[in-house]
Design a protein around this motif. Structure first.
Motif, PDB file in Angstrom:
ATOM      1  N   ALA A  93      39.228  21.416  18.468  1.00  0.00           N
ATOM      2  CA  ALA A  93      40.471  21.973  17.931  1.00  0.00           C
ATOM      3  C   ALA A  93      41.098  21.001  16.934  1.00  0.00           C
ATOM      4  O   ALA A  93      41.604  21.415  15.882  1.00  0.00           O
ATOM      5  CB  ALA A  93      41.448  22.278  19.062  1.00  0.00           C
ATOM      6  N   TYR A  94      41.057  19.731  17.245  1.00  0.00           N
ATOM      7  CA  TYR A  94      41.588  18.713  16.338  1.00  0.00           C
ATOM      8  C   TYR A  94      40.813  18.704  15.031  1.00  0.00           C
ATOM      9  O   TYR A  94      41.399  18.694  13.945  1.00  0.00           O
ATOM     10  CB  TYR A  94      41.525  17.342  17.014  1.00  0.00           C
ATOM     11  N   LYS A 148      39.067  21.087  13.734  1.00  0.00           N
ATOM     12  CA  LYS A 148      39.334  22.328  13.003  1.00  0.00           C
ATOM     13  C   LYS A 148      40.670  22.234  12.272  1.00  0.00           C
ATOM     14  O   LYS A 148      40.783  22.606  11.110  1.00  0.00           O
ATOM     15  CB  LYS A 148      39.335  23.512  13.964  1.00  0.00           C
ATOM     16  N   ALA A 149      41.695  21.739  12.966  1.00  0.00           N
ATOM     17  CA  ALA A 149      43.018  21.603  12.344  1.00  0.00           C
ATOM     18  C   ALA A 149      42.961  20.631  11.172  1.00  0.00           C
ATOM     19  O   ALA A 149      43.549  20.873  10.113  1.00  0.00           O
ATOM     20  CB  ALA A 149      44.034  21.130  13.377  1.00  0.00           C
ATOM     21  N   LYS A 150      42.235  19.548  11.353  1.00  0.00           N
ATOM     22  CA  LYS A 150      42.089  18.551  10.291  1.00  0.00           C
ATOM     23  C   LYS A 150      41.365  19.155   9.088  1.00  0.00           C
ATOM     24  O   LYS A 150      41.770  18.961   7.947  1.00  0.00           O
ATOM     25  CB  LYS A 150      41.317  17.358  10.839  1.00  0.00           C
ATOM     26  N   GLU A 198      41.173  22.357   8.262  1.00  0.00           N
ATOM     27  CA  GLU A 198      42.049  23.342   7.621  1.00  0.00           C
ATOM     28  C   GLU A 198      43.110  22.653   6.761  1.00  0.00           C
ATOM     29  O   GLU A 198      43.454  23.134   5.688  1.00  0.00           O
ATOM     30  CB  GLU A 198      42.703  24.230   8.668  1.00  0.00           C
ATOM     31  N   ALA A 199      43.608  21.530   7.222  1.00  0.00           N
ATOM     32  CA  ALA A 199      44.611  20.803   6.453  1.00  0.00           C
ATOM     33  C   ALA A 199      44.009  20.259   5.162  1.00  0.00           C
ATOM     34  O   ALA A 199      44.658  20.258   4.122  1.00  0.00           O
ATOM     35  CB  ALA A 199      45.185  19.661   7.284  1.00  0.00           C
ATOM     36  N   LEU A 239      48.547  22.482   6.707  1.00  0.00           N
ATOM     37  CA  LEU A 239      48.880  21.930   8.017  1.00  0.00           C
ATOM     38  C   LEU A 239      48.994  20.419   7.897  1.00  0.00           C
ATOM     39  O   LEU A 239      48.044  19.745   7.524  1.00  0.00           O
ATOM     40  CB  LEU A 239      47.780  22.310   9.018  1.00  0.00           C
ATOM     41  N   GLU A 290      51.944  18.454  12.361  1.00  0.00           N
ATOM     42  CA  GLU A 290      51.810  19.826  12.866  1.00  0.00           C
ATOM     43  C   GLU A 290      50.538  19.975  13.691  1.00  0.00           C
ATOM     44  O   GLU A 290      50.534  20.634  14.729  1.00  0.00           O
ATOM     45  CB  GLU A 290      51.813  20.827  11.715  1.00  0.00           C
ATOM     46  N   ALA A 291      49.460  19.358  13.237  1.00  0.00           N
ATOM     47  CA  ALA A 291      48.188  19.436  13.957  1.00  0.00           C
ATOM     48  C   ALA A 291      48.323  18.791  15.333  1.00  0.00           C
ATOM     49  O   ALA A 291      47.861  19.347  16.336  1.00  0.00           O
ATOM     50  CB  ALA A 291      47.081  18.759  13.159  1.00  0.00           C
ATOM     51  N   GLU A 317      50.359  21.077  17.585  1.00  0.00           N
ATOM     52  CA  GLU A 317      49.582  22.227  18.035  1.00  0.00           C
ATOM     53  C   GLU A 317      48.583  21.820  19.121  1.00  0.00           C
ATOM     54  O   GLU A 317      48.399  22.534  20.097  1.00  0.00           O
ATOM     55  CB  GLU A 317      48.847  22.872  16.868  1.00  0.00           C
TER      56      GLU A 317
END
Length: 79
Positions: free
Chosen positions: A47-48, A50-52, A54-55, A61, A65-66, A69
């Protein structure tokens, strides 16, 4: 999601059973809990990442925010 009281009751019931269990059973339970913990950590890492990712793609993001979340997601799964 369990209430605090439901959680405490469940933990007490688990402790009763654990105190009655054979050593070999305790070893198996411990191994299972470690496996579950490792799987959850792997999910958190995915998940981390993926968030990274996407940012980095669209700057939608922030790092803060990551992290928020991730922590929210972790708390939801634990509860």
């Amino acid at each position: 999601m369990k209430s605090e009281q439901e959680r405490e009751q469940l933990i007490q019931e688990i402790n009763i059973l654990l105190n009655q269990a054979y050593d070999s059973t305790l070893d198996q339970i411990f191994a299972l809990l470690k496996t579950i913990e490792e799987e959850e950590e792997e999910e958190d890492l995915k998940a981390y990442e993926k968030a990274k990712e996407e940012a980095n793609i669209d700057n939608s993001l922030s790092w803060e925010e990551a992290k928020k979340e991730l922590k929210t997601g972790i708390k939801k799964e634990v509860a």
